[in-house]
Each structure stands twice: as structure tokens, then as C-alpha cells.
Design a protein around this motif. Structure first.
Motif, mmCIF file in Angstrom:
data_model
loop_
_atom_site.group_PDB
_atom_site.id
_atom_site.type_symbol
_atom_site.label_atom_id
_atom_site.label_comp_id
_atom_site.label_asym_id
_atom_site.label_seq_id
_atom_site.Cartn_x
_atom_site.Cartn_y
_atom_site.Cartn_z
ATOM 1 N N GLN A 43 11.493 2.319 3.956
ATOM 2 C CA GLN A 43 10.229 1.834 3.439
ATOM 3 C C GLN A 43 10.450 0.618 2.539
ATOM 4 O OE1 GLN A 43 8.432 5.115 1.212
ATOM 5 N NE2 GLN A 43 10.463 5.926 0.751
ATOM 6 N N PRO A 71 0.885 -0.285 -5.527
ATOM 7 C CA PRO A 71 1.569 -1.378 -4.844
ATOM 8 C C PRO A 71 1.468 -1.228 -3.331
ATOM 9 C CG PRO A 71 3.150 0.129 -5.885
ATOM 10 C CD PRO A 71 1.794 0.552 -6.328
ATOM 11 N N ILE A 122 9.282 -3.152 -5.729
ATOM 12 C CA ILE A 122 10.559 -2.416 -5.663
ATOM 13 C C ILE A 122 11.473 -3.093 -4.635
ATOM 14 C CG2 ILE A 122 11.659 -0.177 -5.263
ATOM 15 C CD1 ILE A 122 9.726 0.246 -7.436
ATOM 16 N N HIS A 123 10.957 -3.247 -3.425
ATOM 17 C CA HIS A 123 11.775 -3.805 -2.340
ATOM 18 C C HIS A 123 11.371 -5.216 -1.945
ATOM 19 C CE1 HIS A 123 11.691 0.613 -1.878
ATOM 20 N NE2 HIS A 123 12.970 0.472 -1.681
ATOM 21 N N MET A 155 2.587 -0.707 0.292
ATOM 22 C CA MET A 155 3.685 0.131 0.777
ATOM 23 C C MET A 155 3.739 0.042 2.288
ATOM 24 S SD MET A 155 5.271 2.825 1.982
ATOM 25 C CE MET A 155 3.782 3.323 2.817
ATOM 26 N N ILE A 173 8.373 -1.226 -0.694
ATOM 27 C CA ILE A 173 7.265 -1.133 -1.627
ATOM 28 C C ILE A 173 7.249 -2.386 -2.498
ATOM 29 C CG2 ILE A 173 6.324 0.199 -3.555
ATOM 30 C CD1 ILE A 173 7.486 2.688 -2.318
#
Lengths: 313, 313
Positions: A45, A127, A50-51, A129, A47
Motif C-alpha cells: 500500500q 490521507p 507516509i509513502h 490511500m 499512503i
């Protein structure tokens, strides 16, 4: 699911789907897997915050999402076939974001010859996703595993290590990025799919969490250790220009999506032939010292790093 | 991925995985699909505040996540095999939440004889987000589709319709819920997996977005319409006690995970036999009037509803 979600699916995702996906109008896809093959299944995943960064181009977010998963298949020696997708967008997410995201999917579907099997799209208050479940295949018994490394195996890596994390540092304004080389490496990794590594390597893993941390998985899973020569870890000319101050960042940063391979030193010529134009560099040796990873500097002195791996943003 | 995530995976998820999942320590699962079968693939996500309430018991969230996906397979007539999972939890999400969530997965893995193939676990700053990609199988060419309904087909539904949405109204304090019947129906739907419907029905769909909206999919996909007798739509005795004021809510609310089946009226005895102890009720007839769904009250007068379907919370 709301009416506008049906419209969005029809507009942006249905054109990405193949026959098995039944134009995404049914409850599930129906697919005949390739006879006599094992399937290789993975999910990852991404997000927002985060990513990926909120300002990252949506087409790059989509392509990186696919490529992270393709890299997991590459690390198993599997050929990709198709994927299922989830998206959770905010009500305020502009339609253009989704259009660009879908464009990115379409682009990399062509690049990697994969198709969309199905998906689920919903709204979120948090956020953005997204996730992809990627399906590939291998000849039975030929999947590369993390477990097979042996003491004395040579350790190789593909490509260059540490550019993506320098791209993150560039996005934070901590390092110059002439020509956006680091940024491009962060946004668009090149998963090493399609290398005919079966029978040549004892173990493989992709570098997603950082060279040292992912190497640690190979070690832990085999009850082994490793010695790495930091000076041998391949770096791009841009990373070399950035200087030794970034060494720890490069070796512990994530998102490279290169492969770490453990193989007998004698296999090196065959391995180089298998990798073709993909650069391959020997960086060290597997040892019998359980879970003990030593990184030597050019003088043979072990380096000590504050952290092993990647914690995301 | 951070170290604590590895620990959580080892502790809570690895025990749920089978051999194909390689103890979740590898990059992907390696799995030999059943020979001569078609695979059926679906994915669904559940987001806190959208698909479940923050106070919903985590084991029920996990089980409903599996069951929503199992219901999609049931609507295709497929037998489930296993799944891939994503979770995105907040740093502040208590460990007990994850432990209960994993307990719920374990419980329904036993109930439905399915296994965990793999997953991805990460952190988020937003609502808790989970998704499942479920894999099942059918004999080639026997998957039930949404497209095959014909004019004159009888329309059947399994079970009772509208209890789950009344469970949501109960959670909001809008309706009494003695014995927590509605609440249980919202938290733990019973997907109709395993019914031998192949060859008996022309089309099938599960009720996830609401009876009328999901019936509309069967109609749209076949270029047909439908006439439904509201009084025939099966309701639980609790729903009957709640009274006619909730009729529109029941027929347009989601999360029932019952099946809508279109089949020749002559197939009714065979269909009842196939359904065994699962209640089956004829509620109406498919018509040639494209996308025109008429809901008649007991006097034969068409009802008009403000909305067709489910927008989630």
C-alpha cells in the motif's frame, strides 16, 4: 458505494481492465491462471504522507505503487500478469488527481504488460490511500526465496543504491538535485523484473526498506551474517558527487527497489549474463556469523550506523 | 517498514498464514492454484468512520472485512481459498485492537476454511484502513454473472433484507435494538458462500449497497427493468416489529450481504433445494423496461424513494 464512484470507475478504471475483470461491472474477476505454473501473490500500500508526498505527481504515485509490487515479484523471479487496486480519496481530491493517477497506471500497464483485474474505490476523511495486490507466475519450484543463502555466498546488488533516499532529502531541501536525478529515482524506481535468475542464485530480496535492513532479512532467514565493503556498494555519479557524508543515509535509506542476490562466487559470470544490461556489483560475502552484518570502510574498519533501516517519512 | 511492524507481523499475522505464504517472511506468496479451475478475484476495503464505527469491536471489523469479500465470491458462485490483507493503523492504536482484529481473522478463517496468503501492514495518521483481496475458484464457465438476467425471470433474495441498516440506525440511537439483533446483523453478516447455484440462475449479485441499487446493477447490465412487491421483501421479525416507517431505509440500506438471484420461475423448486436451509423468497420479476425499477406497495401502487442506495456513514 455512491453514484459518483460508479461514474469514476467507469471513466478511469474500466478502460484499464481486461476481459477477466468483466469490465469491472461484476462482483469479482474470473480468470484462468496459466496452466502448470505457480502463482506469486503480493500486496503493498501507499499512503499520502507516509509513502508519498502530498505534492508528488499522481501519475508517479500510481506507477510507483505498481513498481513496488512488481519489485516484490522480481525478487521472487516471477513474471507479472495483473493486479487488483484499492483507492481511498478525499471528497476534496480533485478529479484531475484521479485522472493523472489512472494515466500513470495505464502507462505502466503498457510498460510491464500487466492488466487490471479489479478494484475497490471509496472515500476517506484522512490521507489518500492506495494499494495493489499483484499476481505473477513462475515455473513450479523455481521461485527465488529469502531463505537459501549459504556461508561464503557472494552478495550482489543490481543498479545503484541510495538514490531514492537522496531524492527524499532533496524534496526536504537538504541536498541539491541538479537535473532532478534523485527525485526521479525516488518517484520512479525501476523494478528488476524479467531477469532469468532461477537456478543461479541461492536467495534474493528487493531493497525496499534499505540495503542493510533488507540484507538483514536474507541473513536472519538463513541463520547467517554478512560482511559488506561500503566502498563497493554501487552509487550513481550524482550520489558520488554528493559525497561520503551521505553514506549512512544511502545504505539505510529505502525505496531503491534494486535486488540483493546471494549466489556462489563461481556463478558470477552466468549471473552477469542473466542480468544483461542491468548493472550487477559484488559488494560482500555471506558469513556463518548469525545475524551479524559488518560494514567495512575502505581501510577495513567496521562502520557503526545509528539505524539499520527505513522508517518512511 | 519499522522493526515494530516486523514484530507485529510475526506475532499476529504469521500464525494465520499457510505454507504458500512462506510464513510471511518472503517478498510474496508462492501458490499452486487448483488445476483446471478458474480463479475468482475480488478486493474490498474497510475504513474507520466510513465502513465501520470507531467503537466497533475489532474482531467484528476483521470478520466483516472477510465476509464482505466472501460475499462477493458467493455472488459469483465461487468457493473461497485465501486472501491477502492490508492494515494501516495509527501509532496510537492500542496493541489490543490489533490482537482482537487478528483473533477475528483467525475465527473466520476456521469458519470459512480460508488462509492468509500475505499482507502489508503500515502506519497512518488518518482513520484505520484495512483491505482484503480474496481469491476463490469455480469450475470453468460456471461463474455466476450480473449480466445474464432475462425478461420474465423471477427475482429471489436470500435471508432477510434491511437488518444491517437498522443496526446502523440503532448505533445512532434512532431505533431500539432489543437483544442487539440489528447490531449483530450489521457487525456480522452471513455471506451465502457454498450454495450450488451454477446452472440454476441467470444472474446474481450480493446486496452490499442496498437492495434497490444492487438490483439496478442486474437490470442495467442486462438492459432490463424489474417490478418488486415491497410486501414480499423478506424481513426479520425484529424488522417487522420496527414497522413500515423503516421500509425505505430497509430497501435502500446496505450491508445485507444477501444474494439477489434472477432465474426462470420454473427453476424455483431446484433453487430452493440448492439453497437448503438458507431462506429464499421471490420478491418480483425482471421486465423488458430498461433500467426501470418499480416497487409496488401492497395495493399495487408504485412507491417513490428519495434515494436508491447506500452512501455509507
Amino acid at each position: 458505494m455512491s453514484g459518483s464512484e460508479f461514474d469514476r470507475i467507469a471513466r478511469y478504471f474500466a478502460p484499464l481492465a481486461n476481459e477477466a475483470a468483466l469490465r469491472l461491472t461484476d462482483d469479482a474477476a474470473v480468470w484462468s491462471p496459466p496452466p502448470g505454473r505457480q502463482l506469486v501473490l503480493t500486496v503493498d500500500q501507499m499512503i499520502e504522507g507516509i509513502h508519498f508526498l502530498p505534492d508528488d505527481p499522481p501519475d508517479c504515485v500510481a506507477r510507483k505503487l505498481l513498481r513496488r509490487n512488481l519489485s516484490d515479484l522480481a525478487a521472487m523471479g516471477a513474471a507479472p500478469i495483473g493486479y487488483l487496486l484499492t483507492t481511498a480519496l478525499r471528497a476534496a481530491t480533485p478529479e484531475a488527481w484521479l485522472a493523472d493517477f489512472a494515466d500513470g497506471l495505464a502507462q505502466d500497464q503498457r510498460t510491464y504488460n500487466i492488466t487490471l483485474f479489479g478494484g475497490d474505490s471509496t472515500s476517506t476523511t484522512g490521507p489518500i490511500m492506495t494499494s495493489v495486490t499483484m499476481i505473477g507466475h513462475v515455473a513450479p519450484g523455481t521461485a527465488l526465496l529469502r531463505t537459501g543463502a549459504r556461508p561464503g555466498d557472494a552478495i550482489f546488488v543490481t543498479g545503484t543504491i541510495g538514490d531514492a533516499v537522496l531524492g527524499l532529502e532533496a524534496a526536504r531541501g537538504n541536498i541539491a538535485d541538479p537535473g532532478s536525478f534523485f527525485s526521479t529515482r525516488r518517484l520512479l524506481p525501476e523494478p528488476r523484473v524479467g531477469l532469468p535468475l532461477a537456478g543461479l542464485v541461492h536467495a534474493a530480496i528487493d531493497v525496499s526498506d534499505g540495503l542493510i535492513q533488507d540484507l538483514a532479512h536474507l541473513c536472519t532467514n538463513a541463520g547467517l551474517g554478512a560482511v559488506i565493503e561500503a566502498a563497493l556498494v554501487p552509487q550513481s555519479s550524482a550520489a558520488r558527487s554528493a559525497g561520503d557524508a551521505w553514506l549512512e543515509t544511502r545504505l539505510t535509506g529505502g525505496d531503491d527497489y534494486e535486488l540483493i542476490l546471494a549466489a556462489p562466487a563461481t556463478a558470477e559470470p552466468a549471473l552477469r549474463a542473466a542480468c544483461g544490461t542491468v548493472p550487477l556489483t559484488r559488494i560482500g560475502t555471506m558469513t556463518a556469523a548469525h545475524s551479524n552484518i559488518i560494514i567495512n570502510d575502505a581501510s577495513g574498519t567496521p562502520l557503526h550506523f545509528a539505524r539499520q533501516g527505513w522508517q518512511h517519512f
